[in-house]
Scaffold this motif. Structure first.
Motif, PDB file in Angstrom:
ATOM      1  N   ILE A  62       2.632   9.854  -5.138  1.00 61.20           N
ATOM      2  CA  ILE A  62       2.371   9.160  -3.855  1.00 61.20           C
ATOM      3  C   ILE A  62       0.962   8.711  -3.706  1.00 61.20           C
ATOM      4  O   ILE A  62       0.767   7.524  -3.376  1.00 61.20           O
ATOM      5  N   ILE A  63       0.007   9.377  -4.355  1.00 64.45           N
ATOM      6  CA  ILE A  63      -1.361   8.917  -4.435  1.00 64.45           C
ATOM      7  C   ILE A  63      -1.501   8.101  -5.672  1.00 64.45           C
ATOM      8  O   ILE A  63      -2.291   6.854  -5.390  1.00 64.45           O
ATOM      9  N   THR A  64      -1.194   8.181  -6.715  1.00 63.03           N
ATOM     10  CA  THR A  64      -1.038   7.145  -7.726  1.00 63.03           C
ATOM     11  C   THR A  64      -0.486   5.920  -7.623  1.00 63.03           C
ATOM     12  O   THR A  64      -0.855   4.789  -8.176  1.00 63.03           O
ATOM     13  N   SER A  65       0.821   5.781  -6.825  1.00 62.77           N
ATOM     14  CA  SER A  65       1.631   4.861  -6.697  1.00 62.77           C
ATOM     15  C   SER A  65       1.490   4.136  -5.365  1.00 62.77           C
ATOM     16  O   SER A  65       1.983   2.907  -5.272  1.00 62.77           O
ATOM     17  N   LEU A  66       1.109   4.820  -4.303  1.00 60.70           N
ATOM     18  CA  LEU A  66       1.130   4.579  -2.918  1.00 60.70           C
ATOM     19  C   LEU A  66       2.185   4.247  -2.350  1.00 60.70           C
ATOM     20  O   LEU A  66       2.370   3.445  -1.356  1.00 60.70           O
ATOM     21  N   LYS A 212      -4.924 -11.542  -4.146  1.00 54.98           N
ATOM     22  CA  LYS A 212      -4.022 -11.759  -2.865  1.00 54.98           C
ATOM     23  C   LYS A 212      -3.039 -10.681  -3.024  1.00 54.98           C
ATOM     24  O   LYS A 212      -2.916 -10.185  -1.664  1.00 54.98           O
ATOM     25  N   TYR A 213      -2.517 -10.421  -3.916  1.00 60.79           N
ATOM     26  CA  TYR A 213      -1.212  -9.536  -4.020  1.00 60.79           C
ATOM     27  C   TYR A 213      -1.924  -8.035  -3.630  1.00 60.79           C
ATOM     28  O   TYR A 213      -1.360  -7.090  -2.975  1.00 60.79           O
ATOM     29  N   TRP A 214      -3.057  -7.639  -4.410  1.00 58.68           N
ATOM     30  CA  TRP A 214      -3.487  -6.351  -4.228  1.00 58.68           C
ATOM     31  C   TRP A 214      -4.132  -6.074  -2.913  1.00 58.68           C
ATOM     32  O   TRP A 214      -3.638  -5.004  -2.289  1.00 58.68           O
ATOM     33  N   LYS A 215      -4.610  -7.133  -2.196  1.00 58.54           N
ATOM     34  CA  LYS A 215      -5.104  -6.977  -0.852  1.00 58.54           C
ATOM     35  C   LYS A 215      -3.844  -6.701  -0.045  1.00 58.54           C
ATOM     36  O   LYS A 215      -3.933  -5.783   1.110  1.00 58.54           O
ATOM     37  N   PHE A 216      -2.847  -7.540   0.145  1.00 56.08           N
ATOM     38  CA  PHE A 216      -1.537  -7.528   0.869  1.00 56.08           C
ATOM     39  C   PHE A 216      -1.113  -6.035   0.479  1.00 56.08           C
ATOM     40  O   PHE A 216      -0.773  -5.244   1.563  1.00 56.08           O
ATOM     41  N   ALA A 217      -0.988  -5.472  -0.614  1.00 58.70           N
ATOM     42  CA  ALA A 217      -0.204  -4.259  -0.926  1.00 58.70           C
ATOM     43  C   ALA A 217      -1.182  -3.130  -0.556  1.00 58.70           C
ATOM     44  O   ALA A 217      -0.489  -2.272   0.091  1.00 58.70           O
ATOM     45  N   LEU A 218      -2.194  -2.996  -0.575  1.00 58.90           N
ATOM     46  CA  LEU A 218      -3.203  -1.902  -0.138  1.00 58.90           C
ATOM     47  C   LEU A 218      -3.400  -2.017   1.348  1.00 58.90           C
ATOM     48  O   LEU A 218      -3.391  -1.112   1.952  1.00 58.90           O
ATOM     49  N   GLY A 219      -3.273  -3.416   2.058  1.00 59.84           N
ATOM     50  CA  GLY A 219      -3.534  -3.240   3.448  1.00 59.84           C
ATOM     51  C   GLY A 219      -2.229  -2.536   4.079  1.00 59.84           C
ATOM     52  O   GLY A 219      -2.360  -2.232   5.199  1.00 59.84           O
ATOM     53  N   MET A 220      -1.170  -2.826   3.592  1.00 57.49           N
ATOM     54  CA  MET A 220       0.178  -2.162   4.144  1.00 57.49           C
ATOM     55  C   MET A 220       0.342  -0.700   3.812  1.00 57.49           C
ATOM     56  O   MET A 220       0.759   0.209   4.541  1.00 57.49           O
ATOM     57  N   ILE A 222      -1.906   1.736   2.515  1.00 60.08           N
ATOM     58  CA  ILE A 222      -3.156   2.772   2.651  1.00 60.08           C
ATOM     59  C   ILE A 222      -2.676   3.472   4.029  1.00 60.08           C
ATOM     60  O   ILE A 222      -2.633   4.589   4.375  1.00 60.08           O
ATOM     61  N   PRO A 223      -2.392   2.756   5.087  1.00 50.87           N
ATOM     62  CA  PRO A 223      -2.060   3.379   6.498  1.00 50.87           C
ATOM     63  C   PRO A 223      -0.904   4.134   6.666  1.00 50.87           C
ATOM     64  O   PRO A 223      -0.758   5.049   7.361  1.00 50.87           O
ATOM     65  N   LEU A 224       0.137   4.035   5.696  1.00 51.95           N
ATOM     66  CA  LEU A 224       1.306   4.774   5.562  1.00 51.95           C
ATOM     67  C   LEU A 224       0.995   5.981   4.674  1.00 51.95           C
ATOM     68  O   LEU A 224       1.912   6.882   4.851  1.00 51.95           O
ATOM     69  N   LEU A 225       0.028   5.941   4.174  1.00 50.11           N
ATOM     70  CA  LEU A 225      -0.017   7.205   3.007  1.00 50.11           C
ATOM     71  C   LEU A 225       0.087   8.479   3.878  1.00 50.11           C
ATOM     72  O   LEU A 225       0.418   9.514   3.375  1.00 50.11           O
ATOM     73  N   PRO A 226      -0.778   8.882   4.916  1.00 48.05           N
ATOM     74  CA  PRO A 226      -0.565   9.959   5.627  1.00 48.05           C
ATOM     75  C   PRO A 226       0.974  10.373   5.974  1.00 48.05           C
ATOM     76  O   PRO A 226       1.241  11.647   5.751  1.00 48.05           O
ATOM     77  N   HIS A 227       1.731   9.508   6.239  1.00 50.19           N
ATOM     78  CA  HIS A 227       3.039   9.630   6.832  1.00 50.19           C
ATOM     79  C   HIS A 227       3.717  10.146   5.503  1.00 50.19           C
ATOM     80  O   HIS A 227       4.623  11.072   5.569  1.00 50.19           O
ATOM     81  N   TYR A 228       3.613   9.162   4.429  1.00 46.98           N
ATOM     82  CA  TYR A 228       4.229   9.798   3.185  1.00 46.98           C
ATOM     83  C   TYR A 228       3.832  11.282   2.835  1.00 46.98           C
ATOM     84  O   TYR A 228       4.723  12.114   2.096  1.00 46.98           O
ATOM     85  N   LEU A 229       2.738  11.402   2.591  1.00 49.17           N
ATOM     86  CA  LEU A 229       2.089  12.408   2.026  1.00 49.17           C
ATOM     87  C   LEU A 229       2.630  13.859   2.613  1.00 49.17           C
ATOM     88  O   LEU A 229       3.095  14.741   2.388  1.00 49.17           O
ATOM     89  N   SER A 230       2.547  13.562   4.400  1.00 48.64           N
ATOM     90  CA  SER A 230       2.992  14.796   5.244  1.00 48.64           C
ATOM     91  C   SER A 230       4.632  14.945   4.801  1.00 48.64           C
ATOM     92  O   SER A 230       4.924  16.307   5.034  1.00 48.64           O
TER      93      SER A 230
END
Length: 478
Positions: A62-66, A212-220, A222-230
């Protein structure tokens, strides 16, 4: 011939859905079929090490692939539909970059990592190799599904599912360090399949970094990371805490029992994939009259299957494990009951997803994970690894209650007066499943009682076969 004609007459979307579902079931089926072989060749400590490796792998991935190949990927495929090759190539570049950064941190502090993860440094190195290549296959698979290109995906998935256990059995049989051999066999297969696909997608997209693609992907993402990790901690945190507080062998016992209990999920996932689009269509069309009775039938079906699994716990442990795993049978009933509540909370959360009121999801995921860790710390220490099955059940029950409360508020706001759920049936079946998850443990020594109950269920199902079949046929039409 009629079947072939009917198959050819259906849409490519329907054909793809059939093959994707069949492929998923076969893939999981193969993985379950080979479990008895590995539990008998490997010692409980070796199998526990392998299970612990898989648990950490899923959490760290989850951390390495987001999880860029989940919801973010679908949005990207829609948004950048004229440049999909470059988009996928840049997503591979992003996951490889993150994996490399995390690996550098590991390399600088590998002894600390080894203590935290409870794995030898060479196993953690293999884990990083696997985390580096597997996103490529996920991106490729996601595109095949998105574009309904099912033939290649089915072939690749089934070949990989067969080669993995076959190579594993060969290497484990020949090696002295059987835990490492099993993990190495998995990594070799992943590198061979995923590595080739990774190179292919890089050659097509010819891109590592696209701002452009990295910014789009990271912006969507990272906020979901706590949900996936939990969510992953809730699923896999038990095994990690058992390894720290009990033993690696206890991880093996719990892992085998947990996987057996989760067998019901193959069935519930298939139901959810078909049911969700239908209930969305009914809400959109303002037609609510059939929804509660359909949900009641589905809950009853899942509860019945879960109960049958609970009653057969000792026999299933003997089949998938061995006589040495006998104590693991006591984990299966609460885990099978948990699957019912996983299915239930997904249904109860439907209004939140439909009306896009999903802020509770992240909060509830985090709270459930925290509660699970706290309960595990208290009860595993006192009662051993079996307690983890019950702490998992408690968390999913609380999760379902939370979703029921929030969804009720959402329905009052957006569809006042409309009824989606028969709460009396929801509560009644929930209480029954909880008591069944506890009570079945007291019946393990009484085969006649357990088999008698199974026969009674079979007789009732046969007597009500017309009603049962009419409901199933109705669901297929829906």
């Amino acid at each position: 011939m009629n079947f072939i004609k009917k198959y050819k007459s259906i849409s490519v979307q329907a054909r793809a859905a059939i093959w994707f579902s069949a492929c998923s079931i076969l893939q999981k089926g193969i993985s379950f079929i080979v479990v008895p072989f590995f539990t008998r060749i490997l010692t409980t400590e070796q199998y526990g090490t392998y299970s612990l490796y898989l648990s950490w792998l899923q959490i760290l991935t989850i951390i390495t692939s987001l999880y860029l190949y989940y919801g973010v990927f679908t949005n990207g495929m829609n948004k950048y539909d004229t440049d999909r090759d470059r988009y996928i190539s840049s997503m591979q570049g992003l996951t490889l970059t993150i994996t490399a950064i995390v690996f550098i941190i590991f390399f600088a502090t590998q002894n600390a990592w080894s203590d935290i993860l409870g794995l030898a440094p060479h196993l953690i190195f293999l884990m990083f190799v696997e985390m580096a290549v597997t996103p490529a296959l996920s991106f490729w698979s996601g595109r095949q599904r998105f574009e309904y290109k099912y033939r290649k995906l089915v072939i690749v998935t089934l070949c990989k599912s067969i080669v993995n256990p076959v190579l594993g059995l060969i290497m484990v049989s020949l090696a002295e360090d059987k835990a490492t051999a099993r993990i190495l066999s998995v990594v070799i297969v992943e590198v061979c399949f995923c590595g080739v696909i990774m190179i292919y997608q890089f050659l097509k997209g010819k891109c590592w970094i696209d701002k452009k693609y990295w910014k789009f992907a990271l912006g969507m993402a990272i906020p979901l990371l706590p949900h996936y990790l939990s969510g992953m901690i809730l699923n896999k945190g038990d095994q990690i805490m058992i390894s720290k507080m009990v033993s690696t062998s206890a991880v093996a016992f719990y892992s085998v029992a947990y996987n057996i209990g989760m067998l019901v999920q193959i069935f519930t996932n298939a139901i959810s994939n078909s049911f969700t689009p239908w209930i969305y269509q009914r809400i959109k069309a303002d037609k609510y009259e059939k929804i509660p009775e359909t949900i009641n039938f589905l809950m009853l079906l899942v509860a019945a299957i879960s109960l049958c699994l609970m009653l057969l716990s000792p026999e299933l442990v003997l089949l998938f494990g061995s006589s040495g795993y006998a104590s693991a049978a006591y984990v299966i009933p609460p885990v099978a009951a948990s699957v019912f509540f996983i299915f239930l909370y997904n249904i109860l959360a439907t209004p939140q997803f439909y009306f896009e009121k999903t802020s509770f999801l992240m909060v509830s995921s985090i709270l459930a994970a925290v509660v699970n860790l706290g309960l595990n710390y208290i009860f595993i220490k006192q009662y051993g690894y079996v307690a983890a099955g019950y702490t998992t059940l408690v968390c999913y029950v609380l999760y379902s209650i939370g979703h029921a409360i929030i969804s009720r508020k959402v329905m009052k706001e957006f569809i006042p007066g409309k009824i989606l759920f028969d709460y009396k049936c929801v509560v009644g079946l929930s209480v029954f499943v909880i008591f069944a998850g506890i009570g079945c443990n007291f019946l393990f020594d009484y085969k006649i009682v357990r088999y008698g109950l199974l026969v009674i269920f079979g007789v009732v199902a046969f007597a009500k076969r017309d009603l049962l079949m009419s409901n199933i046929i109705g669901l297929k039409k829906k």
